[in-house]
Design a protein around this motif. Structure first.
Motif, mmCIF file in Angstrom:
data_model
loop_
_atom_site.group_PDB
_atom_site.id
_atom_site.type_symbol
_atom_site.label_atom_id
_atom_site.label_comp_id
_atom_site.label_asym_id
_atom_site.label_seq_id
_atom_site.Cartn_x
_atom_site.Cartn_y
_atom_site.Cartn_z
ATOM 1 N N GLY A 1 17.439 26.852 28.529
ATOM 2 C CA GLY A 1 17.224 26.364 27.177
ATOM 3 C C GLY A 1 18.362 26.742 26.238
ATOM 4 N N LEU A 2 18.825 28.001 26.324
ATOM 5 C CA LEU A 2 19.944 28.424 25.487
ATOM 6 C C LEU A 2 21.204 27.636 25.828
ATOM 7 N N GLY A 3 21.417 27.411 27.131
ATOM 8 C CA GLY A 3 22.580 26.632 27.535
ATOM 9 C C GLY A 3 22.552 25.223 26.960
ATOM 10 N N ALA A 4 21.357 24.615 26.922
ATOM 11 C CA ALA A 4 21.241 23.265 26.364
ATOM 12 C C ALA A 4 21.584 23.255 24.874
ATOM 13 N N VAL A 5 21.128 24.303 24.142
ATOM 14 C CA VAL A 5 21.435 24.377 22.709
ATOM 15 C C VAL A 5 22.932 24.518 22.489
ATOM 16 N N VAL A 6 23.576 25.395 23.283
ATOM 17 C CA VAL A 6 25.027 25.586 23.147
ATOM 18 C C VAL A 6 25.777 24.280 23.439
ATOM 19 N N ILE A 7 25.351 23.570 24.471
ATOM 20 C CA ILE A 7 26.017 22.306 24.811
ATOM 21 C C ILE A 7 25.904 21.301 23.671
ATOM 22 N N VAL A 8 24.723 21.221 23.052
ATOM 23 C CA VAL A 8 24.540 20.285 21.927
ATOM 24 C C VAL A 8 25.459 20.645 20.769
ATOM 25 N N ILE A 9 25.578 21.947 20.468
ATOM 26 C CA ILE A 9 26.448 22.374 19.364
ATOM 27 C C ILE A 9 27.905 22.043 19.673
ATOM 28 N N VAL A 10 28.349 22.327 20.897
ATOM 29 C CA VAL A 10 29.736 22.038 21.276
ATOM 30 C C VAL A 10 30.018 20.544 21.172
ATOM 31 N N VAL A 11 29.086 19.722 21.620
ATOM 32 C CA VAL A 11 29.284 18.270 21.546
ATOM 33 C C VAL A 11 29.387 17.798 20.106
ATOM 34 N N MET A 12 28.539 18.355 19.224
ATOM 35 C CA MET A 12 28.588 17.950 17.815
ATOM 36 C C MET A 12 29.913 18.354 17.172
ATOM 37 N N VAL A 13 30.399 19.586 17.453
ATOM 38 C CA VAL A 13 31.666 20.034 16.875
ATOM 39 C C VAL A 13 32.814 19.178 17.400
ATOM 40 N N ALA A 14 32.834 18.905 18.698
ATOM 41 C CA ALA A 14 33.902 18.085 19.263
ATOM 42 C C ALA A 14 33.892 16.675 18.679
ATOM 43 N N PHE A 15 32.695 16.124 18.505
ATOM 44 C CA PHE A 15 32.598 14.777 17.937
ATOM 45 C C PHE A 15 33.128 14.753 16.508
ATOM 46 N N ARG A 16 32.787 15.769 15.719
ATOM 47 C CA ARG A 16 33.248 15.800 14.333
ATOM 48 C C ARG A 16 34.765 15.960 14.272
ATOM 49 N N ALA A 17 35.319 16.835 15.159
ATOM 50 C CA ALA A 17 36.770 17.016 15.169
ATOM 51 C C ALA A 17 37.483 15.717 15.560
ATOM 52 N N THR A 18 36.957 15.049 16.545
ATOM 53 C CA THR A 18 37.551 13.778 16.965
ATOM 54 C C THR A 18 37.473 12.737 15.859
ATOM 55 N N HIS A 19 36.349 12.728 15.150
ATOM 56 C CA HIS A 19 36.166 11.775 14.053
ATOM 57 C C HIS A 19 37.196 12.008 12.956
ATOM 58 N N LEU A 20 37.413 13.278 12.581
ATOM 59 C CA LEU A 20 38.381 13.590 11.529
ATOM 60 C C LEU A 20 39.805 13.274 11.981
ATOM 61 N N ALA A 21 40.121 13.557 13.254
ATOM 62 C CA ALA A 21 41.467 13.277 13.755
ATOM 63 C C ALA A 21 41.761 11.776 13.726
ATOM 64 N N LYS A 22 40.787 10.972 14.108
ATOM 65 C CA LYS A 22 40.980 9.520 14.072
ATOM 66 C C LYS A 22 41.180 9.029 12.647
ATOM 67 N N ARG A 23 40.463 9.622 11.712
ATOM 68 C CA ARG A 23 40.606 9.190 10.323
ATOM 69 C C ARG A 23 41.989 9.519 9.777
ATOM 70 N N ASP A 24 42.555 10.672 10.186
ATOM 71 C CA ASP A 24 43.883 11.050 9.697
ATOM 72 C C ASP A 24 44.984 10.225 10.355
ATOM 73 N N GLN A 25 44.807 9.845 11.622
ATOM 74 C CA GLN A 25 45.850 9.133 12.347
ATOM 75 C C GLN A 25 45.783 7.625 12.170
ATOM 76 N N ASP A 26 44.683 7.086 11.814
ATOM 77 C CA ASP A 26 44.522 5.637 11.732
ATOM 78 C C ASP A 26 44.899 5.164 10.330
ATOM 79 N N PRO A 27 46.003 4.392 10.157
ATOM 80 C CA PRO A 27 46.387 3.930 8.802
ATOM 81 C C PRO A 27 45.419 2.910 8.235
ATOM 82 N N SER A 28 44.671 2.278 9.096
ATOM 83 C CA SER A 28 43.728 1.268 8.609
ATOM 84 C C SER A 28 42.415 1.869 8.147
ATOM 85 N N TRP A 29 42.354 3.188 8.145
ATOM 86 C CA TRP A 29 41.100 3.824 7.698
ATOM 87 C C TRP A 29 40.883 3.515 6.226
#
Length: 349
Positions: free
Chosen positions: A233-261
């Motif tokens: 159960g703890l492992g599942a919670v950690v995995i969910v948190i890691v996925v959310m952080v990675a998704f947010r970081a990827t989202h911000l990186a795309k916004r900074d690199q994409d001129p059409s944003w």
């Protein structure tokens, strides 16, 4: 005296005392049970030609007829449950139930004589496959001590016994009853103890391997299972948190690199956050030689500047400084900018 003479004597005594010779038959619940009569009685049936099968009832004074045999013909009173065999005059119960455990009687008669043979039927439920549980387990100095329990879920009058699967360990596994206490070295050769569950109509057995004695106590597997569930159960919670952080970081990186944003529209900014434009008119006068400049014919230029002043009153009336005095020359920061019109006349050389 031969066996036939003894049978005749028993039959005669039974007829004299009103009882017949008795045999006990064991029936298995749910299976067919065959009720037989002795060879001598079969011959008497052929000689006399009159016989019957009866069964006792709950009332001792009454008996129930199951079959009547006369002159080579017979009549069955329960054809769906009983079957009569004319070859040996036996009676077969097709599907034995607990209610069939009664006293049955076969009688042969000719005239005033009657010979009786009684069969007492006892019905037993067969034993189910037994299982072995470890009730106590202890490891110490390289030796294993166990308390085993052997049980069967079904069966009437079940008894248990222990024996060895190998001849060399007969004394270790020997015992009677459901429980068996074992103590042996972990480095000794592997052996097996066999538990046998039996009753008068059936027998089943199951084996226990000595290698099942490990380093875990009987209660430890359950605790280990609970710990594994918690860690999962703890492992599942950690995995969910890691996925959310990675998704947010990827989202911000795309916004900074994409001129059409999409870029925010500054035209949507509220007027209060900007300063209004002030229009000023500057007149440039050209003085003709020998004439006085005429202000009405002068041209004007527009100058843009910014100024601030006190905001208008909420009701649209002119603002009065009496209600909220401020230092001279320093309007309050909360006041909004206003438009000022000015005219300046510039001389032309």
């Amino acid at each position: 005296m031969g066996s036939g003479a003894w049978l005749r004597l028993l039959l005669a005594l039974g007829a004299l005392w009103g009882i017949g010779a008795r045999e006990k038959v064991l029936g298995t619940l749910g299976k067919a049970t065959l009720l037989r009569i002795p060879r001598q009685l079969q011959e008497r049936t052929l000689d006399f030609g009159e016989a019957s099968w009866k069964r006792s009832t709950e009332e001792p004074q009454k008996k129930k007829f199951l079959l009547k045999f006369s002159g080579g013909n017979y009549t069955e009173f329960e054809p769906g449950r009983m079957r009569f065999h004319t070859l040996d005059f036996s009676l077969e119960i097709l599907n034995t139930s607990r209610g069939d455990g009664q006293l049955y009687e076969y009688s042969v008669s000719k005239g005033p004589e009657e010979e009786v043979w009684q069969v007492q039927l006892e019905v037993f439920e067969p034993v189910a496959n037994p299982s072995i549980r470890i009730l106590h387990q202890e490891l110490s100095n390289g030796s294993c001590s166990l308390t085993l329990l052997c049980t069967s879920e079904r069966g009437d009058e079940v008894s248990y016994s222990w024996d060895s699967r190998d001849n060399g360990t007969w004394e270790i596994c020997s015992g009677n009853g459901s429980f068996l206490n074992l103590s042996y070295s972990l480095w000794s050769a592997g052996f097996g103890c066999v538990c046998t569950a039996r009753n008068p109509v059936s027998s089943r057995d199951v084996a226990f391997d000595s290698s099942q004695c490990g380093s875990e106590q009987p209660g430890d597997p359950g605790l280990r299972t609970e710990l594994l569930v918690l860690l999962a159960g703890l492992g599942a919670v950690v995995i969910v948190i890691v996925v959310m952080v990675a998704f947010r970081a990827t989202h911000l990186a795309k916004r900074d690199q994409d001129p059409s944003w999409p870029v925010p529209d500054l035209s949507q900014v509220t007027p209060a956050s900007t300063s209004p434009t002030i229009y000023a008119q500057v007149q440039r006068v050209q003085k003709p030689k020998g004439t006085v400049p005429n202000a009405t014919s002068s041209s004007c230029a527009t100058i843009y500047t910014v100024a601030t002043g006190p905001p208008p009153a909420p009701d649209g009336a002119p603002w009065s400084p009496a209600g909220s005095p401020t230092p001279q020359g320093h309007p309050p920061l909360s006041q909004e900018p206003t438009t000022v019109y000015a005219s300046v006349t510039l001389p032309v050389a």
